[in-house]
Design an enzyme around this catalytic site. Structure first.
Site, mmCIF file in Angstrom:
data_model
loop_
_atom_site.group_PDB
_atom_site.id
_atom_site.type_symbol
_atom_site.label_atom_id
_atom_site.label_comp_id
_atom_site.label_asym_id
_atom_site.label_seq_id
_atom_site.Cartn_x
_atom_site.Cartn_y
_atom_site.Cartn_z
ATOM 1 N N GLY A 53 1.012 -1.643 0.286
ATOM 2 C CA GLY A 53 0.096 0.154 -0.235
ATOM 3 C C GLY A 53 0.626 1.232 0.012
ATOM 4 O O GLY A 53 0.011 1.966 0.563
ATOM 5 N N TRP A 55 1.912 3.247 -3.058
ATOM 6 C CA TRP A 55 1.266 3.814 -3.746
ATOM 7 C C TRP A 55 0.456 4.697 -2.630
ATOM 8 O O TRP A 55 -0.322 5.729 -3.595
ATOM 9 C CB TRP A 55 1.305 3.001 -5.148
ATOM 10 C CG TRP A 55 2.856 3.600 -6.228
ATOM 11 C CD1 TRP A 55 4.269 2.767 -4.774
ATOM 12 C CD2 TRP A 55 3.170 2.844 -7.160
ATOM 13 N NE1 TRP A 55 5.378 3.081 -5.804
ATOM 14 C CE2 TRP A 55 4.506 3.300 -7.505
ATOM 15 C CE3 TRP A 55 2.428 2.927 -8.171
ATOM 16 C CZ2 TRP A 55 4.801 3.040 -8.410
ATOM 17 C CZ3 TRP A 55 2.984 2.854 -9.507
ATOM 18 C CH2 TRP A 55 4.351 2.967 -9.747
ATOM 19 N N ASP A 82 -5.699 -5.493 -4.294
ATOM 20 C CA ASP A 82 -4.847 -6.499 -5.001
ATOM 21 C C ASP A 82 -5.165 -8.025 -4.505
ATOM 22 O O ASP A 82 -6.474 -8.122 -4.245
ATOM 23 C CB ASP A 82 -3.463 -6.511 -4.044
ATOM 24 C CG ASP A 82 -2.237 -7.160 -3.509
ATOM 25 O OD1 ASP A 82 -1.173 -5.914 -4.577
ATOM 26 O OD2 ASP A 82 -2.438 -8.019 -3.611
ATOM 27 N N ASP A 98 -7.953 -10.603 -8.189
ATOM 28 C CA ASP A 98 -7.398 -11.265 -9.885
ATOM 29 C C ASP A 98 -7.400 -9.981 -10.515
ATOM 30 O O ASP A 98 -8.756 -9.505 -10.955
ATOM 31 C CB ASP A 98 -7.780 -12.361 -9.961
ATOM 32 C CG ASP A 98 -5.567 -12.364 -11.469
ATOM 33 O OD1 ASP A 98 -5.544 -11.587 -11.403
ATOM 34 O OD2 ASP A 98 -6.067 -13.716 -10.840
ATOM 35 N N LYS A 170 4.997 -0.219 -13.705
ATOM 36 C CA LYS A 170 6.421 -1.053 -13.748
ATOM 37 C C LYS A 170 6.272 -1.812 -14.669
ATOM 38 O O LYS A 170 5.610 -2.353 -14.893
ATOM 39 C CB LYS A 170 6.142 -1.364 -12.783
ATOM 40 C CG LYS A 170 7.552 -2.134 -12.774
ATOM 41 C CD LYS A 170 7.816 -3.583 -11.340
ATOM 42 C CE LYS A 170 8.664 -2.928 -9.861
ATOM 43 N NZ LYS A 170 8.575 -3.340 -8.498
HETATM 44 N N1 SAM Z 1 3.118 -0.747 -5.498
HETATM 45 C C1 SAM Z 1 2.853 -1.217 -4.656
HETATM 46 C C2 SAM Z 1 2.865 -0.918 -2.766
HETATM 47 O O1 SAM Z 1 3.436 0.838 -3.260
HETATM 48 O O2 SAM Z 1 3.135 -0.706 -1.742
HETATM 49 C C3 SAM Z 1 3.918 -3.032 -4.404
HETATM 50 C C4 SAM Z 1 3.041 -3.641 -4.955
HETATM 51 S S1 SAM Z 1 4.004 -5.203 -4.793
HETATM 52 C C5 SAM Z 1 5.596 -4.903 -5.411
HETATM 53 C C6 SAM Z 1 3.098 -6.439 -6.325
HETATM 54 C C7 SAM Z 1 1.482 -6.063 -5.775
HETATM 55 O O3 SAM Z 1 0.943 -7.168 -6.769
HETATM 56 C C8 SAM Z 1 1.897 -7.481 -4.847
HETATM 57 O O4 SAM Z 1 0.996 -7.625 -3.736
HETATM 58 C C9 SAM Z 1 0.792 -9.057 -5.291
HETATM 59 O O5 SAM Z 1 -0.342 -9.278 -4.697
HETATM 60 C C10 SAM Z 1 0.578 -8.227 -6.419
HETATM 61 N N2 SAM Z 1 -0.404 -8.735 -7.370
HETATM 62 C C11 SAM Z 1 0.624 -9.366 -8.599
HETATM 63 N N3 SAM Z 1 -0.160 -9.691 -9.243
HETATM 64 C C12 SAM Z 1 -1.446 -9.710 -9.279
HETATM 65 C C13 SAM Z 1 -2.917 -10.057 -9.448
HETATM 66 N N4 SAM Z 1 -2.626 -10.546 -10.603
HETATM 67 N N5 SAM Z 1 -4.028 -9.236 -9.273
HETATM 68 C C14 SAM Z 1 -3.872 -8.350 -8.469
HETATM 69 N N6 SAM Z 1 -3.009 -7.935 -7.696
HETATM 70 C C15 SAM Z 1 -1.552 -8.939 -8.413
#
Ligand code: SAM
Length: 319
Positions: A53, A55, A82, A98, A170
């Site tokens: 969280g 961002w 997420d 998802d 990203k």
């Molecule tokens: N932007 C976040 C922050 O600043 O705190 C960090 C994001 S973290 C690097 C990546 C996130 O992408 C993970 O929490 C993962 O659960 C989520 N994620 C990956 N595939 C996903 C999907 N298909 N649907 C939703 N979330 C997904």
């Protein structure tokens, strides 16, 4: 590794805890904002793949600051999505789902989204398998999955972003990134690849900042993911002229900002004693929890232990 070993190695990790951000990636968004003024005039935003969280924290802080300063404008609304559960954040609507699944996205994200015209859509994703030497071939898998997730996020974005809006995501600058740029250029007049100072140089991670949303005339957003159906028998890097999109590459964040590849001494300020700061938001269900529990009960990989039995493990964990 000691308690402060990551503190020693990673200045942004340390600063994130000191300033109350849930993850060091907050600095990436803050530095992108320094360069692109992402939040000017923005009151509604969605944060896809948002856990833990950081961002969303930046969004909340920036949008509310603006609301307080200017007052009287559109009410601030932020939605974070997420796969994983996120600890609550004041003023942020959280949806666990998802982003690639049609049903969960349409019913749980788009329809209840309390607005149909938002101005910023963000997506930051994790490395799925970690970058290991090329011999494993996993680079390709990482890049492919990241690209598919980005397109899923773009697809959702096309349902909710208003013309002129911004999409930030990203990316991994792998060999097929040119194809992504081309796809993004269909929807945005400005696409820039940006590398914030807080993103390690050793990583091929970067961010696409897509500005001025203007979908092709007659484009109808469609959740059957038409964006995901592309052919891989074309070498997009060989295309030339108007068929090949090259976007500017921009380093951002002040040059005097900390270098994320460098190791700094723990005591940065001669007048201030270093003090360990615990993470702002520890993971809710960390993957290492199971291993810790096994170790506590002396069941972790003993040489004389019988071969692992999945049933025994699940009985043990549920007991
Ligand atoms: N932007 C976040 C922050 O600043 O705190 C960090 C994001 S973290 C690097 C990546 C996130 O992408 C993970 O929490 C993962 O659960 C989520 N994620 C990956 N595939 C996903 C999907 N298909 N649907 C939703 N979330 C997904």
């Amino acid at each position: 590794m000691g308690r402060s070993s990551k503190d020693k190695r990673d200045i942004y990790y340390r600063l994130a805890k000191e300033e109350g951000w849930r993850a060091r990636s907050a600095f990436k968004l803050l530095q992108l904002d320094q360069e692109f003024n992402l939040f000017t005039g923005v009151s509604r935003a969605v944060d896809l793949c948002a856990a833990p969280g950081s961002w969303s924290q930046v969004l909340s802080r920036k949008l509310r600051e603006r609301e307080e300063k200017e007052g009287g404008g559109e009410e601030v609304k932020i939605v974070a999505v997420d796969l994983q559960a996120m600890a609550p954040l004041s003023g942020v609507t959280q949806i666990q789902g998802d982003i690639t699944k049609r049903s969960s996205v349409t019913s749980r994200v788009i329809r209840p989204l309390p607005f149909s015209h938002l101005s910023v859509s963000l997506m930051s994703l994790a490395l799925i398998s970690g970058f290991t030497p090329a011999v494993t071939g996993l680079h390709d898998v990482d890049e492919y999955i990241q690209a598919q997730l980005l397109l899923a996020a773009l697809n959702i974005t096309t349902h909710v972003l208003k013309p002129g809006g911004t999409f930030v995501a990203k990316i991994f600058r792998g060999k097929d990134v040119t194809l992504l740029y081309s796809q993004l250029k269909i929807f945005f007049s400005g696409v820039t690849c940006a590398k914030p100072r807080s993103s390690r140089n050793s990583s091929i991670e970067a961010f696409v900042v897509c500005q001025n949303y203007r979908p092709p005339e007659g484009y109808v957003p469609n959740m059957s993911n038409p964006l995901l159906d592309h052919c891989y028998d074309v070498d997009f890097n060989q295309l030339e002229g108007p068929n090949r999109t090259i976007v500017p590459f921009l380093a951002c964040g002040d040059l005097s900002a900390f270098d994320s590849d460098r190791t700094y001494p723990l005591q940065l300020d001669a007048d201030k004693q270093y003090q360990y700061t615990p993470p702002t938001q520890p993971p809710i269900r960390p993957p290492y929890q199971e291993a810790c529990q096994l170790r506590k009960n002396n069941l972790l990989s003993r040489e004389d232990a019988p071969p692992a039995c999945p049933r025994r493990l699940s009985c043990f964990l549920s007991s």
